[in-house]
Design an enzyme around this catalytic site. Structure first.
Site, PDB file in Angstrom:
ATOM      1  N   ARG A  98       0.821  -1.205   0.000  1.00 20.53           N
ATOM      2  CA  ARG A  98       0.000   0.000   0.000  1.00 20.53           C
ATOM      3  C   ARG A  98       0.856   1.256   0.000  1.00 20.53           C
ATOM      4  O   ARG A  98       1.882   1.324   0.681  1.00 20.53           O
ATOM      5  CB  ARG A  98      -0.892   0.047   1.255  1.00 20.53           C
ATOM      6  CG  ARG A  98      -2.138  -0.804   1.196  1.00 20.53           C
ATOM      7  CD  ARG A  98      -3.175  -0.251   0.198  1.00 20.53           C
ATOM      8  NE  ARG A  98      -4.428  -0.998   0.236  1.00 20.53           N
ATOM      9  CZ  ARG A  98      -4.685  -2.093  -0.482  1.00 20.53           C
ATOM     10  NH1 ARG A  98      -3.775  -2.572  -1.306  1.00 20.53           N
ATOM     11  NH2 ARG A  98      -5.859  -2.703  -0.385  1.00 20.53           N
TER      12      ARG A  98
ATOM     13  N   GLU B  86      -2.997   7.422  -5.990  1.00 17.27           N
ATOM     14  CA  GLU B  86      -3.257   6.533  -7.133  1.00 17.27           C
ATOM     15  C   GLU B  86      -4.514   6.969  -7.872  1.00 17.27           C
ATOM     16  O   GLU B  86      -5.505   7.308  -7.215  1.00 17.27           O
ATOM     17  CB  GLU B  86      -3.411   5.082  -6.648  1.00 17.27           C
ATOM     18  CG  GLU B  86      -2.113   4.540  -6.083  1.00 17.27           C
ATOM     19  CD  GLU B  86      -2.189   3.050  -5.717  1.00 17.27           C
ATOM     20  OE1 GLU B  86      -3.265   2.452  -5.857  1.00 17.27           O
ATOM     21  OE2 GLU B  86      -1.153   2.517  -5.296  1.00 17.27           O
TER      22      GLU B  86
ATOM     23  N   HIS C  45      -0.025  -0.344  -9.496  1.00 16.61           N
ATOM     24  CA  HIS C  45      -0.825  -1.158  -8.545  1.00 16.61           C
ATOM     25  C   HIS C  45      -1.378  -2.378  -9.286  1.00 16.61           C
ATOM     26  O   HIS C  45      -2.576  -2.637  -9.287  1.00 16.61           O
ATOM     27  CB  HIS C  45      -1.963  -0.337  -7.923  1.00 16.61           C
ATOM     28  CG  HIS C  45      -2.416  -0.896  -6.605  1.00 16.61           C
ATOM     29  ND1 HIS C  45      -2.536  -0.141  -5.465  1.00 16.61           N
ATOM     30  CD2 HIS C  45      -2.751  -2.155  -6.233  1.00 16.61           C
ATOM     31  CE1 HIS C  45      -2.945  -0.895  -4.466  1.00 16.61           C
ATOM     32  NE2 HIS C  45      -3.086  -2.138  -4.910  1.00 16.61           N
TER      33      HIS C  45
END
Ligand SMILES: NC(=O)c1ccc[n+]([C@@H]2O[C@H](COP(=O)([O-])OP(=O)(O)OC[C@H]3O[C@@H](n4cnc5c(N)ncnc54)[C@H](OP(=O)(O)O)[C@@H]3O)[C@@H](O)[C@H]2O)c1
Length: 309
Positions: free
Chosen positions: A222, A251, A270
């Site tokens: 994360r 993000e 990601h």
């Protein structure tokens, strides 16, 4: 028993969900709304404002492994049980970390630049064998990565919250007080821990300063666990040698983010655990828990809400 299931499921998935809990009434919805008042359980995110209108709610299931996006203050304060899909993406996350380690250690971007210019560019690069990997987080992903690193003949250091729990494949387990030594001894520091109150900003200026100048930082879990400003400064000043980042503080990573263009950084979007197998494992966890809930049995993957994972 009413259960709201959010997200996209095709007819076959819906049939399997109904079969898992034949006694329950399943409502498939794009997101949770007014019908929350009659719901005993929700699969997906329950907005904080709707929690107060959900007197029957006993269970919320997160389709993600990390629950940082669903664990609101209201959910934390409530008696509602929260479960997660933790473990669903452990194998691809560990594979992605190995990919980033190999790319950083061999300066693979240099080959890709040369290939795009049809240029024969040989250089002396490193070996992972004999190097030390420091795993920050030793859960499903961290322990799978420990085994993979061992297969690459690496020395494996690890940190977890519960130091009394065995950590197979880890040569030395560090407690929270030993963070500076853990950082100082690692050639690669790899973050696989969840984003929680305790891990947010844990990789700050002091942490990067404690790492070897030759070491690389890799984060596959994360964003927000690293302070991006401190990480950028450490990379620019040569306090650390490089970074491999699949998880980012913001993000999608904004187009003007300096991370895109630093020569010693590999950015992936990601995407490390985006495999069909991750989706299948996550769906299997949901099916299992749905059946357990309908039968009144203990749920699996119950989140320690106070710890945040
Ligand atoms: N990039 C992606 O697409 C993607 C996909 C899936 C998951 N993820 C992320 O990856 C994370 C890890 O997944 P997982 O399945 O491996 O989770 P997990 O099995 O729950 O493992 C989490 C690990 O982090 C450790 N930890 C928690 N707080 C810590 C702290 N303060 N200091 C040090 N270690 C700490 C835990 O310690 P203990 O062992 O002592 O409990 C545990 O070892 C998820 O939470 C999620 O955020 C990302």
């Amino acid at each position: 028993m009413n259960i709201i299931i959010t997200g996209d499921q095709d007819e076959d998935a819906r049939r399997r969900l109904r079969d898992a809990a034949p006694s329950a009434r399943l409502e498939f919805a794009a997101h949770v709304d007014g019908s929350i008042g009659a719901a005993d359980a929700v699969v997906g995110h329950v907005p904080e404002a709707l929690l107060a209108r959900a007197p029957r709610l006993r269970w919320v299931h997160s389709p993600s492994a990390g629950v940082d996006g669903v664990l609101s203050d209201g959910l934390l304060a409530s008696d509602v049980t929260l479960t997660s899909s933790t473990g669903n993406g452990a194998i691809p996350l560990a594979e992605h970390a190995m990919l980033l380690l190999l790319m950083l250690n061999r300066d693979a971007p240099r080959w890709m630049r040369a290939q795009s210019e049809r240029r024969w560019d040989r250089h002396v690069h490193g070996e992972l064998a004999g190097k030390t990997i420091g795993l920050y987080g030793l859960g499903h992903a961290g322990l799978d990565l420990a085994a993979k690193a061992k297969a690459f003949h690496m020395n494996v250091l690890g940190m977890r919250r519960r130091t009394g729990v065995p950590a197979p494949g880890v040569d030395e387990l560090f407690g929270p007080d030993d963070f500076p030594r853990f950082l100082a001894e690692s050639d690669f520091v790899v973050v696989t821990a969840p984003l929680t109150a305790a891990t947010a900003g844990r990789f700050d200026r002091a942490a990067f300063a404690a790492m070897k100048r030759t070491a690389c930082f890799v984060c596959v879990s994360r964003g927000g666990i690293a302070d991006d400003g401190a990480l950028l400064d450490a990379l620019r000043r040569g306090e650390i040698a490089g970074a491999g980042l699949d998880a980012h503080g913001v993000e999608p990573l904004p187009a003007d983010s300096p991370f895109w263009s630093l020569p010693n950084v590999i950015v992936t979007p990601h995407n490390g655990a985006t495999t069909r197998e991750t989706a299948r494992r996550g769906f299997d966890i949901l099916l299992d828990n749905l059946g357990r809930f309908a039968r009144g049995e203990p749920l699996r993957n119950v989140v320690d809400k106070a710890a945040g994972y």
